[in-house]
Design an enzyme around this catalytic site. Structure first.
Site, mmCIF file in Angstrom:
data_model
loop_
_atom_site.group_PDB
_atom_site.id
_atom_site.type_symbol
_atom_site.label_atom_id
_atom_site.label_comp_id
_atom_site.label_asym_id
_atom_site.label_seq_id
_atom_site.Cartn_x
_atom_site.Cartn_y
_atom_site.Cartn_z
ATOM 1 N N SER A 1 33.423 46.517 37.252
ATOM 2 C CA SER A 1 32.406 47.487 37.666
ATOM 3 C C SER A 1 31.101 46.741 37.864
ATOM 4 O O SER A 1 30.937 45.610 37.405
ATOM 5 C CB SER A 1 32.183 48.580 36.600
ATOM 6 O OG SER A 1 33.302 49.422 36.471
ATOM 7 N N ASP B 1 31.244 51.367 40.750
ATOM 8 C CA ASP B 1 30.067 50.765 41.385
ATOM 9 C C ASP B 1 29.022 51.852 41.605
ATOM 10 O O ASP B 1 29.185 52.711 42.479
ATOM 11 C CB ASP B 1 30.455 50.126 42.716
ATOM 12 C CG ASP B 1 31.589 49.113 42.562
ATOM 13 O OD1 ASP B 1 31.708 48.537 41.467
ATOM 14 O OD2 ASP B 1 32.345 48.912 43.522
ATOM 15 N N SER C 1 37.002 49.607 40.399
ATOM 16 C CA SER C 1 35.634 49.169 40.111
ATOM 17 C C SER C 1 34.687 50.358 40.166
ATOM 18 O O SER C 1 34.629 51.075 41.161
ATOM 19 C CB SER C 1 35.201 48.113 41.135
ATOM 20 O OG SER C 1 33.944 47.563 40.784
#
Length: 352
Positions: free
Chosen positions: A236, A276, A274
């Protein structure tokens, strides 16, 4: 506060001038503090960003967030999207410590405002996270509420970067990741200039895709050593953008989105696993907590003057990621897991 040794300077990303610290604290009033826990299998911590020296519950800060990929467990985004203001400092930590840090933010607000949740509204804690479980034994739930308070008390315009605070156990591109920061000065074109600062918690990326300052470093790393075992994208990154430009929440959301351009330049495709997320806030004015207090009379920046800020957010995000990787020290943590530091593998001349 003790600042870590700063390694050799790196190339400047983009054409805009950096501020004197090349950090988010070049935006006047913004400070950053850390609490680092580094003890064998425990490699984690808390980082706090204060948007101003006062109480954001009383003097709220205009803000907006953009979720580039939503594989995350942050707290506070729903009300932030609805009301467009921060009510607490911004906290960063590991995934399993979000609840603990949110509780600490609530207790801190009650201590400063005893009628919170009674005669006064409840407070919206804001905590962002990344999973540091490769290096940190995340199941130990090592972060305590006092760690948030220590990070808050440590907040200063001069702060360490790399494997510190929330960044202690983070990995990026199968290297040591962590905290990085940068800033850019946007000329005013006849009007006042503005500063845009960025701070990242970098815990993302697949090494073959690593690019920094336009250089394909993943390929160079493979040429220098045995290639790292392939990994799926399951990290992340949290990006925080601060500016002194007078922007409303809608404009701040537009600014936050542009940080994604800088992230993409480093080799990220906002992968499935991830989380983000980008937060942007303005220090140009505050919003009072009560109706009887006067609302600010602020002329917002015209839309046609935003492009320089957009460039600063993109370049600053990329620069902050570069700083996070370069300023991190190598760390060995849970079960002997190890992440090497980029600066131990590459000379800065390779980025020139």
């Amino acid at each position: 506060m003790s600042a870590a040794h700063t390694p050799a300077p790196l190339p400047l990303v983009g054409s805009l001038r950096a501020g004197p610290r090349d950090a988010i604290s070049d935006v006047a009033g913004v400070t950053v503090g850390h609490r680092t826990l580094a003890d064998g299998p425990v490699q984690t911590g808390v980082t706090v960003i204060r948007p101003h020296a006062g109480d954001p519950f009383r003097d709220k800060v205009p803000a907006a967030a953009v979720v580039l990929n939503g594989f995350g467990k942050s707290v506070g985004l729903v009300q932030l999207e609805e009301l467009g203001v921060l009510e607490t400092p911004v906290a960063l930590t590991n995934t399993f410590s979000v609840g603990t840090v949110a509780a600490a933010q609530i207790r801190a607000c009650i201590a400063a405002n005893p009628e919170t949740g009674r005669a006064l509204p409840t407070v919206n804690p804001l905590v962002f996270e990344c999973n540091d479980g490769y290096l940190n034994d995340i199941q130990r739930l090592a972060v305590r509420e006092d760690d948030y308070l220590h990070a808050l008390a440590d907040a200063d315009a001069d702060f360490a970067q790399g494997a510190v605070g929330a960044g202690r156990g983070m990995s990026s591109f199968q290297l040591k990741g962590g905290i990085g920061s940068a800033s850019r000065i946007v000329p005013g074109d006849g009007a006042a200039s503005h500063t845009v600062g960025t701070l990242v918690l970098a815990n993302y990326g697949r090494q073959p895709e690593l690019r920094l300052a336009g250089h394909a470093l993943g390929a160079r790393l493979a040429a220098l050593s045995a290639p790292a075992a392939p990994e799926t994208e399951k990290g992340s990154i949290i990006i925080v953008v601060a500016t002194d430009a007078p922007l409303d929440a809608r404009q701040l959301r537009r600014l936050a989105l542009r940080a994604g351009a800088g992230l993409a330049r480093t080799g990220s495709v906002f992968g499935h696993g991830s989380g983000d997320i980008v937060l942007a806030f303005s220090t140009a004015y505050t919003v009072p907590d009560r109706a009887e207090r006067a609302m600010p009379a602020v002329a917002m920046l015209h839309e046609t003057r935003l492009d320089g800020l957009f460039q600063a957010a993109a370049d600053g995000a990329e620069q902050a990621i570069l700083h996070a990787l370069w300023r991190a020290e190598p760390v060995t943590g849970r079960d002997g897991h190890h992440r090497a530091a980029l600066r131990d593998l590459l000379s800065p001349s390779l980025l020139a």
